[in-house]
Design a protein around this motif. Sequence first.
Motif, PDB file in Angstrom:
ATOM      1  N   SER A 144     -38.084  48.542  -9.689  1.00 22.54           N
ATOM      2  CA  SER A 144     -37.116  47.541  -9.248  1.00 22.54           C
ATOM      3  C   SER A 144     -35.721  48.125  -9.083  1.00 22.54           C
ATOM      4  CB  SER A 144     -37.062  46.384 -10.261  1.00 22.54           C
ATOM      5  OG  SER A 144     -35.938  45.565 -10.045  1.00 22.54           O
ATOM      6  N   ALA A 145     -35.196  48.050  -7.869  1.00 26.31           N
ATOM      7  CA  ALA A 145     -33.830  48.515  -7.624  1.00 26.31           C
ATOM      8  C   ALA A 145     -32.823  47.668  -8.394  1.00 26.31           C
ATOM      9  CB  ALA A 145     -33.526  48.478  -6.130  1.00 26.31           C
ATOM     10  N   GLY A 146     -33.105  46.381  -8.556  1.00 20.29           N
ATOM     11  CA  GLY A 146     -32.198  45.511  -9.294  1.00 20.29           C
ATOM     12  C   GLY A 146     -32.116  45.878 -10.762  1.00 20.29           C
ATOM     13  N   MET A 147     -33.245  46.183 -11.368  1.00 19.26           N
ATOM     14  CA  MET A 147     -33.248  46.583 -12.770  1.00 19.26           C
ATOM     15  C   MET A 147     -32.536  47.918 -12.944  1.00 19.26           C
ATOM     16  SD  MET A 147     -34.834  44.122 -14.434  1.00 19.26           S
ATOM     17  CE  MET A 147     -35.898  44.489 -15.834  1.00 19.26           C
ATOM     18  N   LEU A 148     -32.760  48.843 -12.015  1.00 22.08           N
ATOM     19  CA  LEU A 148     -32.074  50.137 -12.094  1.00 22.08           C
ATOM     20  C   LEU A 148     -30.570  49.981 -11.929  1.00 22.08           C
ATOM     21  CD1 LEU A 148     -34.518  52.424 -10.095  1.00 22.08           C
ATOM     22  CD2 LEU A 148     -34.075  52.490 -12.556  1.00 22.08           C
ATOM     23  N   ALA A 149     -30.149  49.019 -11.108  1.00 21.47           N
ATOM     24  CA  ALA A 149     -28.709  48.777 -10.945  1.00 21.47           C
ATOM     25  C   ALA A 149     -28.085  48.330 -12.262  1.00 21.47           C
ATOM     26  CB  ALA A 149     -28.470  47.740  -9.855  1.00 21.47           C
ATOM     27  N   PHE A 169     -43.032  33.296  -8.127  1.00 26.54           N
ATOM     28  CA  PHE A 169     -43.735  33.245  -6.850  1.00 26.54           C
ATOM     29  C   PHE A 169     -43.314  34.381  -5.923  1.00 26.54           C
ATOM     30  CE2 PHE A 169     -44.521  29.000  -8.437  1.00 26.54           C
ATOM     31  CZ  PHE A 169     -45.859  28.834  -8.117  1.00 26.54           C
ATOM     32  N   SER A 170     -42.726  35.423  -6.502  1.00 28.17           N
ATOM     33  CA  SER A 170     -42.364  36.625  -5.760  1.00 28.17           C
ATOM     34  C   SER A 170     -43.302  37.755  -6.174  1.00 28.17           C
ATOM     35  CB  SER A 170     -40.913  37.028  -6.066  1.00 28.17           C
ATOM     36  OG  SER A 170     -40.014  35.973  -5.793  1.00 28.17           O
ATOM     37  N   SER A 171     -43.170  38.905  -5.535  1.00 27.08           N
ATOM     38  CA  SER A 171     -43.874  40.100  -5.985  1.00 27.08           C
ATOM     39  C   SER A 171     -43.233  40.589  -7.286  1.00 27.08           C
ATOM     40  CB  SER A 171     -43.792  41.193  -4.927  1.00 27.08           C
ATOM     41  OG  SER A 171     -42.444  41.640  -4.788  1.00 27.08           O
ATOM     42  N   VAL A 172     -43.894  41.508  -7.968  1.00 25.28           N
ATOM     43  CA  VAL A 172     -43.328  42.064  -9.192  1.00 25.28           C
ATOM     44  C   VAL A 172     -41.971  42.700  -8.897  1.00 25.28           C
ATOM     45  CG1 VAL A 172     -43.622  43.782 -11.014  1.00 25.28           C
ATOM     46  CG2 VAL A 172     -45.584  42.438 -10.258  1.00 25.28           C
ATOM     47  N   GLU A 173     -41.915  43.518  -7.842  1.00 22.09           N
ATOM     48  CA  GLU A 173     -40.666  44.216  -7.516  1.00 22.09           C
ATOM     49  C   GLU A 173     -39.554  43.229  -7.179  1.00 22.09           C
ATOM     50  OE1 GLU A 173     -38.946  47.335  -4.143  1.00 22.09           O
ATOM     51  OE2 GLU A 173     -41.104  46.997  -4.336  1.00 22.09           O
ATOM     52  N   ARG A 174     -39.841  42.298  -6.278  1.00 19.94           N
ATOM     53  CA  ARG A 174     -38.821  41.321  -5.868  1.00 19.94           C
ATOM     54  C   ARG A 174     -38.449  40.398  -7.027  1.00 19.94           C
ATOM     55  NH1 ARG A 174     -34.265  40.071  -3.652  1.00 19.94           N
ATOM     56  NH2 ARG A 174     -34.157  37.963  -2.774  1.00 19.94           N
ATOM     57  N   GLY A 175     -39.442  40.026  -7.825  1.00 22.00           N
ATOM     58  CA  GLY A 175     -39.165  39.143  -8.950  1.00 22.00           C
ATOM     59  C   GLY A 175     -38.196  39.755  -9.933  1.00 22.00           C
ATOM     60  N   TYR A 176     -38.365  41.030 -10.225  1.00 20.36           N
ATOM     61  CA  TYR A 176     -37.450  41.682 -11.165  1.00 20.36           C
ATOM     62  C   TYR A 176     -36.103  42.007 -10.530  1.00 20.36           C
ATOM     63  CZ  TYR A 176     -40.615  41.755 -15.052  1.00 20.36           C
ATOM     64  OH  TYR A 176     -41.408  41.352 -16.097  1.00 20.36           O
ATOM     65  N   ASP A 177     -36.079  42.228  -9.230  1.00 15.70           N
ATOM     66  CA  ASP A 177     -34.787  42.357  -8.555  1.00 15.70           C
ATOM     67  C   ASP A 177     -33.964  41.085  -8.755  1.00 15.70           C
ATOM     68  OD1 ASP A 177     -35.379  44.877  -7.625  1.00 15.70           O
ATOM     69  OD2 ASP A 177     -35.831  44.245  -5.570  1.00 15.70           O
ATOM     70  N   LEU A 178     -34.628  39.937  -8.637  1.00 19.27           N
ATOM     71  CA  LEU A 178     -33.934  38.651  -8.784  1.00 19.27           C
ATOM     72  C   LEU A 178     -33.527  38.395 -10.233  1.00 19.27           C
ATOM     73  CD1 LEU A 178     -36.282  36.466  -6.523  1.00 19.27           C
ATOM     74  CD2 LEU A 178     -33.934  37.168  -5.984  1.00 19.27           C
ATOM     75  N   LEU A 179     -34.403  38.759 -11.173  1.00 24.36           N
ATOM     76  CA  LEU A 179     -34.145  38.471 -12.581  1.00 24.36           C
ATOM     77  C   LEU A 179     -33.183  39.457 -13.236  1.00 24.36           C
ATOM     78  CD1 LEU A 179     -34.982  36.680 -15.010  1.00 24.36           C
ATOM     79  CD2 LEU A 179     -36.895  38.250 -15.396  1.00 24.36           C
ATOM     80  N   ALA A 180     -33.029  40.629 -12.639  1.00 20.22           N
ATOM     81  CA  ALA A 180     -32.316  41.738 -13.285  1.00 20.22           C
ATOM     82  C   ALA A 180     -30.951  41.379 -13.873  1.00 20.22           C
ATOM     83  CB  ALA A 180     -32.178  42.901 -12.299  1.00 20.22           C
ATOM     84  N   PRO A 181     -30.057  40.672 -13.126  1.00 19.18           N
ATOM     85  CA  PRO A 181     -28.720  40.426 -13.692  1.00 19.18           C
ATOM     86  C   PRO A 181     -28.731  39.624 -14.994  1.00 19.18           C
ATOM     87  CG  PRO A 181     -28.722  40.063 -11.326  1.00 19.18           C
ATOM     88  CD  PRO A 181     -30.157  40.198 -11.740  1.00 19.18           C
ATOM     89  N   LYS A 182     -29.796  38.857 -15.230  1.00 20.14           N
ATOM     90  CA  LYS A 182     -29.863  38.024 -16.430  1.00 20.14           C
ATOM     91  C   LYS A 182     -30.987  38.449 -17.377  1.00 20.14           C
ATOM     92  CE  LYS A 182     -27.918  33.985 -14.074  1.00 20.14           C
ATOM     93  NZ  LYS A 182     -28.093  32.540 -13.767  1.00 20.14           N
ATOM     94  N   PHE A 183     -31.647  39.548 -17.055  1.00 20.38           N
ATOM     95  CA  PHE A 183     -32.838  39.944 -17.814  1.00 20.38           C
ATOM     96  C   PHE A 183     -32.535  40.164 -19.285  1.00 20.38           C
ATOM     97  CE2 PHE A 183     -35.782  43.089 -19.561  1.00 20.38           C
ATOM     98  CZ  PHE A 183     -37.002  42.500 -19.252  1.00 20.38           C
ATOM     99  N   ASP A 184     -31.417  40.781 -19.601  1.00 21.79           N
ATOM    100  CA  ASP A 184     -31.100  41.092 -20.998  1.00 21.79           C
ATOM    101  C   ASP A 184     -30.800  39.849 -21.826  1.00 21.79           C
ATOM    102  OD1 ASP A 184     -31.548  43.739 -20.557  1.00 21.79           O
ATOM    103  OD2 ASP A 184     -29.449  44.336 -20.504  1.00 21.79           O
TER     104      ASP A 184
END
Length: 247
Positions: A88-93, A17-32
């Motif tokens: 996504s800044a989170g994914m880049l981090a 329920f977020s934007s694409v950018e915000r959603g991936y910022d949130l998911l990034a630490p666990k994405f892998d």
Amino acid sequence: MFTSQGPSLRELAVQAFSSVERGYDLLAPKFDHTPFRTPDRLLDTVEEALAASEGSFGDGLDVCCGTGAALGMLTRLCRGRVTGVDLSAGMLAEAERAHGAADRVDLVRADARALPAGLAGGYDLAVSFGAFGHFLPAERPALFSGVYGALRPGGVFAFPIGAPLPPSSPLWWAVAGFDAVMRVRNAVWRPPFVMYYRTFPWGGVRRDLAAAGFAVETLPLEHFGRRPDGSPRWRLVLARRPGGAQS
């Protein structure tokens, strides 16, 4: 599908329920730790195919690099610098944590539909994995034109594409259902979260690549076998910018 280290159902709901950018910022630490990360088997197969068909490259660009799953592949295929681009800044981090120590790797935050002018004409190979569902068909021309502009003459834009699923497949119904749910979600909720599995058909993609100026060919990825009609389950698309030799 998810490991114990992956996101919880609540975290996935918040992302959805977020934007694409915000959603991936949130998911990034666990994405892998999710099934959304590009499998190593696919990365390895593409790397092998590119090395066999093209040899090595000069500089490489990963379009929508996410957490950097393909950056290692690019550093092995390319002799020069490697750049990962993501919104996504989170994914880049996360990509920075994994690849920041590599002196040949640069990470750039940018929208793939409007790549920075500083990237223009600077690359011999561009790749992208698992990101095309985030672009509506009307956005493909801008995406492909941007990649075309980032390549040197003779440069290649490479990405894998799967064969269409037959309607008899349970997976066909799963992805059709997912897309239907996402269309309803985006019709009633803002900001939109653009992610569809059936908006990247090969016929339309080939036409848009050609319209952007690419000369297009495909290679079968034999590691994934063939369908009952003999066609490959996966192909590697090689879209080349004409006008020069690979550096």
